[in-house]
Design an enzyme around this catalytic site. Sequence first.
Site, PDB file in Angstrom:
ATOM      1  N   TYR A  22       0.823  -1.211   0.000  1.00 33.60           N
ATOM      2  CA  TYR A  22       0.000   0.000   0.000  1.00 33.60           C
ATOM      3  C   TYR A  22       0.858   1.263   0.000  1.00 33.60           C
ATOM      4  O   TYR A  22       0.535   2.222   0.684  1.00 33.60           O
ATOM      5  CB  TYR A  22      -0.970  -0.008   1.193  1.00 33.60           C
ATOM      6  CG  TYR A  22      -1.965  -1.141   1.094  1.00 33.60           C
ATOM      7  CD1 TYR A  22      -3.171  -0.947   0.425  1.00 33.60           C
ATOM      8  CD2 TYR A  22      -1.678  -2.392   1.594  1.00 33.60           C
ATOM      9  CE1 TYR A  22      -4.074  -1.992   0.285  1.00 33.60           C
ATOM     10  CE2 TYR A  22      -2.564  -3.442   1.451  1.00 33.60           C
ATOM     11  CZ  TYR A  22      -3.762  -3.241   0.796  1.00 33.60           C
ATOM     12  OH  TYR A  22      -4.645  -4.272   0.652  1.00 33.60           O
ATOM     13  N   TYR A 154     -11.975  -8.315   5.179  1.00 34.56           N
ATOM     14  CA  TYR A 154     -10.773  -8.275   4.355  1.00 34.56           C
ATOM     15  C   TYR A 154     -10.431  -9.704   3.940  1.00 34.56           C
ATOM     16  O   TYR A 154     -10.356 -10.602   4.778  1.00 34.56           O
ATOM     17  CB  TYR A 154      -9.579  -7.666   5.110  1.00 34.56           C
ATOM     18  CG  TYR A 154      -8.327  -7.691   4.270  1.00 34.56           C
ATOM     19  CD1 TYR A 154      -8.132  -6.751   3.257  1.00 34.56           C
ATOM     20  CD2 TYR A 154      -7.374  -8.685   4.441  1.00 34.56           C
ATOM     21  CE1 TYR A 154      -7.001  -6.809   2.444  1.00 34.56           C
ATOM     22  CE2 TYR A 154      -6.245  -8.743   3.627  1.00 34.56           C
ATOM     23  CZ  TYR A 154      -6.068  -7.806   2.634  1.00 34.56           C
ATOM     24  OH  TYR A 154      -4.966  -7.874   1.820  1.00 34.56           O
ATOM     25  N   LYS A 284      -1.051 -17.186   6.569  1.00 34.83           N
ATOM     26  CA  LYS A 284      -0.324 -16.430   7.602  1.00 34.83           C
ATOM     27  C   LYS A 284       0.454 -17.315   8.574  1.00 34.83           C
ATOM     28  O   LYS A 284       1.565 -17.714   8.257  1.00 34.83           O
ATOM     29  CB  LYS A 284      -1.281 -15.471   8.295  1.00 34.83           C
ATOM     30  CG  LYS A 284      -1.732 -14.361   7.337  1.00 34.83           C
ATOM     31  CD  LYS A 284      -2.197 -13.092   8.003  1.00 34.83           C
ATOM     32  CE  LYS A 284      -2.175 -11.924   7.050  1.00 34.83           C
ATOM     33  NZ  LYS A 284      -3.470 -11.581   6.478  1.00 34.83           N
TER      34      LYS A 284
HETATM   35  C1  LIG Z   1      -3.912 -11.523   5.091  1.00 27.01           C
HETATM   36  C2  LIG Z   1      -5.248 -12.030   4.768  1.00 27.01           C
HETATM   37  C3  LIG Z   1      -5.566 -12.483   3.476  1.00 27.01           C
HETATM   38  C4  LIG Z   1      -4.592 -12.412   2.324  1.00 27.01           C
HETATM   39  O1  LIG Z   1      -3.470 -13.171   2.516  1.00 27.01           O
HETATM   40  P1  LIG Z   1      -2.123 -12.858   1.664  1.00 27.01           P
HETATM   41  O2  LIG Z   1      -1.193 -13.953   2.035  1.00 27.01           O
HETATM   42  O3  LIG Z   1      -1.679 -11.494   2.136  1.00 27.01           O
HETATM   43  O4  LIG Z   1      -2.500 -12.856   0.233  1.00 27.01           O
HETATM   44  C5  LIG Z   1      -6.830 -12.984   3.268  1.00 27.01           C
HETATM   45  N1  LIG Z   1      -7.730 -13.052   4.271  1.00 27.01           N
HETATM   46  C6  LIG Z   1      -7.457 -12.636   5.510  1.00 27.01           C
HETATM   47  C7  LIG Z   1      -8.497 -12.767   6.571  1.00 27.01           C
HETATM   48  C8  LIG Z   1      -6.217 -12.101   5.807  1.00 27.01           C
HETATM   49  O5  LIG Z   1      -5.957 -11.656   7.046  1.00 27.01           O
END
Ligand SMILES: *Cc1c(COP(=O)(O)O)cnc(C)c1O
Length: 434
Positions: A22, A154, A284
Amino acid sequence: MPEPLTTGELLALDRQHVWHPYGPMPGRQDPLVVESAAGVRLRLAEPVEGHTELIDGMASWWSAVHGYNHPVLNEAARAQLDRMSHVMFGGLTHEPAVRLAARLVEITPEPLQHVFLADSGSVSVEVAVKMCRQYWRSVGRPAKQRLLTWRGGYHGDTWQPMSVCDPEGGMHHLWSGTLPRQIFADAPPSGFDAEPDEAYARHLRELIARHADELAAVIVEPVVQGAGGMRFHSPDCLRVLREACDEHDVLLVLDEIATGFGRTGTLFAAEHAGISPDVMCLGKALTGGYLTMAATLCTSRVADGISRGEVPVLAHGPTFMANPLAAAVSLASVDLLLSHDWQGEVKRIEAGLREGLAPAGELPAVRDVRVLGAIGVVQLDHEADMAAATRAAAREGVWVRPFRDLLYTMPPYITGDEDLARIGAAVCAAAAAG
Ligand SMILES: *Cc1c(COP(=O)(O)O)cnc(C)c1O
């Protein structure tokens, strides 16, 4: 080895050539240069506010649950590196991927039986959406292609995930006409402990009922909406979604990319609600923050449906699918997590954050302080001043990075009590400064 860059040279090249998340181009604020990291500490190339080491309050965006440079994860990576770091997954398979998939099936809700290993969270959401759409096409209901979500979510930055991010936070106005148009319910009422809200439940049920014929799936983050606003909601909302999806023949996708692997106090946030999704996304913390890997799990119903279709395969296959290095580290990370009392650790962090963040509640510009599991949030009544807030936290020897009106922390689970107290003090200082 080339000559190492001076910090000045490195930053000049960074500003000129390198995109950051960003970020503008060229960059406007110099990032901190990290030379190494161990435990919960980031070691910097140059001191900031008198500190050459900062306690990481962000766990590299939810992922480094075991901290950095962990001997067990290092060893898993090294051992796999000596065998092979990668091999294509078409027509070939390998032990790290197979064992990881089997482990994920074992620890996630029982109906989830099949695993697609992708290379990022956003891609795992793309795969989830494709699975759901292809399922309905395959079982003879091709009109069911749209998605429903609630506001404030998100799900990543590629196109399908973006289409179910919060329309305002996700800047949908920039993409009107190109972004798939999905159906948005109101944001869930705030508060993990909120009483069941009958009016909101009716709103969800009505919206799902009304659009059932065109809905492939409902997709939400369970219990915690992360990068869309760090809001918590009652597990009751998830039970309502599960019931309504069952009643109206809509699939339920839970995006546990942020919440998975213990962060909210249960291994997966769906467990708070006692429900199971049809499709689940993980990412993650999956690799303990070492490498990029994500997973999309689905039920046998979804997999069988797809396999009965006119195109009886799941048409997705990234180059680095099931990367052995990432899979080996993921397996080690999951096993490391399960080998000790992670739940006790998360409870301890929850208590520490409650205590440490409480003083922020006294600040005039603070609207809300909330803690759930190993997640602490201080919400301001204005957009945080990024530079001032990160500087104030650095003065306390802590790395946190605000976004919008939020100062938040989700520390590694190994964070000790003293470091936790410093994170609390730093977030309070950042709230006062930002
Ligand atoms: C971080 C995140 C994503 C995207 O994951 P990336 O590895 O950054 O593409 C999707 N959904 C949620 C809930 C997230 O926290």
